[in-house]
Scaffold this active site. Structure first.
Site, short mmCIF file in Angstrom:
data_model
loop_
_atom_site.label_atom_id
_atom_site.label_comp_id
_atom_site.label_asym_id
_atom_site.label_seq_id
_atom_site.Cartn_x
_atom_site.Cartn_y
_atom_site.Cartn_z
N GLN A 1 -9.92 5.15 2.44
CA GLN A 1 -9.93 6.39 1.96
C GLN A 1 -10.70 6.86 2.68
O GLN A 1 -10.51 8.41 3.35
CB GLN A 1 -9.56 6.12 0.29
CG GLN A 1 -8.29 5.17 0.48
CD GLN A 1 -7.55 5.65 0.70
OE1 GLN A 1 -6.62 6.30 0.77
NE2 GLN A 1 -6.62 4.20 0.58
N TYR B 1 -6.72 -3.04 -2.96
CA TYR B 1 -5.27 -2.81 -2.15
C TYR B 1 -4.97 -1.27 -2.00
O TYR B 1 -5.59 -0.06 -1.99
CB TYR B 1 -4.75 -3.41 -3.39
CG TYR B 1 -3.80 -2.35 -4.14
CD1 TYR B 1 -3.94 -1.75 -4.40
CD2 TYR B 1 -2.82 -3.62 -5.18
CE1 TYR B 1 -3.41 -1.24 -6.47
CE2 TYR B 1 -2.39 -2.98 -6.27
CZ TYR B 1 -2.93 -2.15 -6.88
OH TYR B 1 -2.46 -2.09 -7.91
N GLU B 2 -4.27 -1.41 -0.89
CA GLU B 2 -3.47 0.48 -0.29
C GLU B 2 -4.53 0.67 0.67
O GLU B 2 -4.67 1.78 0.19
CB GLU B 2 -2.66 0.63 -1.70
CG GLU B 2 -1.75 1.44 -1.25
CD GLU B 2 -0.56 0.89 -0.45
OE1 GLU B 2 -0.03 1.31 0.97
OE2 GLU B 2 0.45 -0.65 -0.65
N GLY B 3 -5.28 0.42 1.03
CA GLY B 3 -6.59 0.06 1.60
C GLY B 3 -7.56 0.37 1.03
O GLY B 3 -7.83 0.66 0.23
N ARG C 1 0.20 5.43 -1.67
CA ARG C 1 -1.04 5.78 -2.04
C ARG C 1 -1.30 6.48 -3.10
O ARG C 1 -2.14 6.29 -3.96
CB ARG C 1 -1.92 6.30 -0.84
CG ARG C 1 -2.02 4.94 0.10
CD ARG C 1 -3.41 5.36 1.60
NE ARG C 1 -3.81 4.69 2.67
CZ ARG C 1 -4.63 3.87 3.90
NH1 ARG C 1 -4.33 5.44 3.74
NH2 ARG C 1 -5.08 2.99 3.98
#
Lengths: 605, 605
Positions: free
Chosen positions: A450, A443-445, A296
């Site tokens: 977050q 993306y990536e959460g 992240r």
């Protein structure tokens, strides 16, 4: 078209003057080789690669995009050649162990490298970038044989890797995944299922692609507790790491996306593909979480990268394009009009980009030292050390990822705005930055994930507010040191009040959450953004303090640089930080105003 | 892919219940035909056109884009057919005089039509939309012969029009334009120069294209005082309006843009093209300004359009996609996970889109009544009346254009965010909305230009703050009427405080500007956004007041609708309005924090 120039002066300011990386590296078990000279050489050489090799194929890569033909993916013109140069330079293994052919340097150098590469060409950077998650998984969970086979070619960059998590029906909610892994008599598994959004899932840059795949064993419990991890190589290697038979994993199609068009986003079909269990059965999701922080933060870098690139483009244009006269009178009387940079509102835009890029960079560099310690924990096989630093990093991760990617997108949009109508035209390259930056909050959460991770998990559940108390205590120490310093006083008192408010807000939400459980989801976005603005304020104050000190001690070889830092910090506190008030203002509202509307009453025909 | 459904219930609420259009139309000299039945029929029929004809070619138009081949521009598949249906329905002349073949209805109906059309397909809508500026110019400044030749085919839609202002070296700063007009012996002119960013400059939809061109006469004074207006038709018409010889104006290329890809944005080359002076020599820019308000409100509509379309797409997805469980417990226990719409943070996003779309619509509808009166002034040849209403409208114009297009873009980005990674994929149509929406803050005057127009011109220079005092006085009257109403009290007191603050901020800036002239440019963006949030707050309070009244008087045939309005207003006041505090907080900072940084100190290598 923005021409990327690595901001070396700013990077060196952070490394040598603000965060004292040379001293930091002496505390690391793998820091001995990272001497100031070595670091300087690496940074300079990386800048050259980015400016001369990667940047020139950024716009062309976007215009051409990736090609898909019968399961074969071809990257845009120049990508293969650039990748070969990247591999030849030994860049992929910069922070990976020497025993697998890496250079064994601290992880922070990899983040510093990643920012430069990503700014020059984010799409390109994703190919080697995706390998990192794969390498980390194998390093931390693979057995010796797996490490010996996969690590050397991955570290070299001759092979690349992917992370296969998302499926059509689920991204965030991985408990829903369906891909199956059937155990075979020979100890291998056969995987069947469809994964989507697989970056670098298929391409023409490397001789093999190693997929890390989340899948379910036949007897796996439902949900997130029944997920295991598998290595599924495109070509089956032998024990010596020679590439062998083609595995039955293939690319079904590539996505047509808004941006990062030179990065292949693949649908990957696993059709009884041979896979190897990595780590413990049913513990795959926990394993994923262990390096989520680094992944992240790698994405947070994108916020800085696109803020910087868009700033460089907008700044050049604002100096060269002339329109109207400044309100305080002609600034370039000999010209037909004043350059855009003389208009206050244009300066507001440029300075907003600048505080995001430089403030975000400071946040990343700070966190990268935590990442160094955490990685040292892994290298030294010291679980306690690893967990301590992973925890500390864990608090900043969602702030960096969530806040910096949102602001990176804002900066990219501002860059277009400085160009006026020309910002909307492809050939100038500014709109590409906005399109490329747009993925970062998804993306990536997503930002929402977050925000929930920060408030729900890191702040409330895991630490009952201690994470905020700890960080604000550090900030208050800084304030204490500078409270009697006339020049720093304005920053110090603003920060002090914000620290008090941040703790107050945290406690209030914690208390409210006992009765109103939805408040955590209702407040999390405001809490994330608020935390981001306050954190960035601290790092701007820190930079100002260093700059004042350098100026005061005379001998500053470049007074204009320090002066600019101070003036930029002033801008941040006066013009951006007030936004925190808006977030504080809406954060404590009960969840009712969000939850009361019946789902069928959102729209009427 | 969002499927457009005209929000008829909301439109009728505004027209009939909030702003009482039926009563308003009785006050207009051209309002007699706009009976409730007629209006209802028009709105319903327009909705059908938009839903069934325009919306289906929105995504395909973006994917295909326009084609350019040797000066010929071809629109995407289906556009010509849709345009023919639009012309056949008599839609182009809806609000234009019956003597030229129009339907002679009030201008507000045209804005209501434009929102529906623009939401269904903004690129398409720009072709007939650009004709409006051309028609208005000819109506207001053309002589009888010009009107007789050009108006009938333009009103019919058989011909279309453009506005040719921008040149490569200038957009905002029109004083820099270079295109020359040489007078000829026969009273015509020959125009030579290059115009860029000409929407609908060339296409295959109409049999002729009428360009309104800004150019300089040989003896013209420098700068903005030396600009004249010319009619330059693609084909020279005879006195009866029959299309004749091809004029030497041609399309040199079309731009490759981030969005609105089905709208042809042309470079237009004038090579001794025959032109006809319209209006007075050297008074061209003043003429342009007279209908800038309507043109800009037409662009403000884009903010509402894209907020609405993205909301419709995101809402449908949030009801259908399932991920995780709501924090307050399972909402759909029989499903594998809860639908997105049960998560508070997703509701925050959807409700933000909803308050922007519906709040923005209310602002447009309100302003459209002013536009009706202003247009009546033109029709009645009553210059005083025209100026009075143009002035009143002039205060709202930059707020609507600047604020609503910024928020429209925010809503479009939120819509992508609700879709997660899928929002980034072209086939879902959500990213197209963000790309299409992105132009709105750039063209027809950037947000910065709107902000400067609002604060510098409309508020300070032209009215010395009176514009704010007048509007806030109206708001306070509303507050007075509802101050003792228990349910409205929260809105009333928030609004009252904001009205006081708005006047205070205006006065403070006015006083500061005497010494610090850059403050106007330094503060204008915050002032614009602040004004937007406060104005929108008033219209949400107004809608809530009407909804409470309808509920209280029983007999509300659709209580859920009114309840939803009230709950949405509550969301606005609790969650969006606090942003105004951030803008108020930074607005009064002296311009120093923007102006002090030396232009060479923005970046160091």
């Amino acid at each position: 078209m923005p021409t990327y120039k690595a901001p070396l002066r700013d990077m060196r300011f952070l490394m040598n003057e603000v965060f004292d990386f040379p001293a930091h590296y002496t505390t690391l078990s793998n820091g001995a080789d990272a001497t100031p000279d070595m670091v300087d050489a690496i940074v300079g050489e990386c800048a050259r690669l980015c400016e001369e090799v990667l940047a020139p194929i950024n716009l062309s890569g976007d215009l051409e995009g990736c090609h898909f033909d019968n399961s074969v993916v071809t990257t845009p013109k120049g990508f293969k050649d650039a990748y070969d140069q990247y591999v030849a330079g030994g860049w992929q293994g910069l922070s990976h162990p020497t025993e697998y052919g890496g250079q064994g340097l601290p992880m922070s150098l990899n983040l510093i490298k990643a920012e430069m590469m990503g700014t020059a060409n984010w799409s390109f950077t994703m190919y080697p970038g995706l390998s990192l998650g794969c390498m980390n998984t194998i390093m931390q969970y693979g057995d010796e044989a797996q490490k010996n086979v996969y690590m050397p070619p991955l570290v070299e960059g001759r092979w690349s890797g992917t992370m296969c998590l998302t499926e059509p029906q689920c991204g965030t909610d991985l408990g829903q995944i369906k891909t199956k892994a059937e155990p075979q008599a020979d100890g291998t598994y056969k995987l069947t299922g469809t994964k989507i959004f697989i970056s670098a899932g298929e391409h023409d840059l490397t001789e093999n692609i190693v997929h890390i795949v989340l899948a379910r064993l036949p007897d796996a419990p439902k949900g997130t507790r029944g997920i295991s991890l598998f290595i599924v190589p495109k070509f089956i290697p032998d024990a010596q790491g020679n590439v062998g038979e083609r595995n039955s994993v293939s690319c079904g199609s590539i996505e047509h996306k808004m941006g990062i068009r030179a990065s292949a986003t693949c649908v990957m079909n696993f059709d009884n593909a041979i896979g190897y269990l990595i780590g413990l059965p049913n513990k795959g999701l926990e394993a994923m979480f262990t390096f989520m922080n680094t992944a992240r933060i790698g994405t947070a870098v994108q916020g800085v990268a696109h803020a910087e690139l868009s700033y460089q483009g907008a700044l050049a244009y604002a100096k060269e394009r002339r329109s109207m006269r400044a309100l305080s009178g002609k600034k370039e009387p000999e010209q037909i009009a004043d350059a855009l940079i003389y208009h206050a509102d244009v300066r507001r835009m440029l300075l907003t980009q600048k505080v995001i890029a430089e403030g975000g960079r400071a946040m990343i560099y700070y966190a990268s030292q935590y990442a160094d310690h955490m990685t040292n924990g892994i290298i030294e096989n010291d679980q306690k050390k690893y967990e301590y630093w992973d925890d500390k990093l864990g608090f900043f991760t969602p702030i960096l990822k969530g806040f910096l990617t949102e602001l990176g997108l804002e900066s990219a949009n501002i860059g277009m705005q400085v160009f006026g109508g020309h910002g909307y035209i492809k050939e100038h390259g500014m709109e590409q930055i906005a399109r490329d930056a747009r993925i970062a909050t998804l993306y990536e959460g997503t930002t929402g994930i977050q925000a929930l991770d920060l408030l729900g998990r890191k702040v409330l559940l895991q630490s009952k507010g201690k994470a905020v108390r700890d960080f604000t205590a550090d900030v208050l120490k800084f304030c204490g040191r500078h409270a009697r310093d006339k020049q720093m006083r304005r920053y110090v008192w603003d920060l002090t009040k914000l620290c008090a408010q941040w703790n107050y807000l945290t406690t209030r939400i914690m208390l409210t959450a006992r009765k109103d459980r939805d408040i955590v989801s209702a407040a999390c976005n405001d809490f994330l953004m608020y935390s981001g603005y306050v954190t960035m304020a601290y790092f701007w104050a820190l930079q100002a303090a260093v700059a004042y000190e350098k100026l005061a001690n005379g001998g500053a070889e470049q007074a204009e640089f320090y002066q600019a830092k101070i003036q930029t910090a002033e801008f941040y506190f006066e013009r951006l930080l007030p936004r925190a008030a808006g977030h504080a203002g809406s954060m404590l509202s009960p969840s009712k105003s969000l939850m009361q509307l019946d789902k069928d009453a959102f729209a009427f025909g």
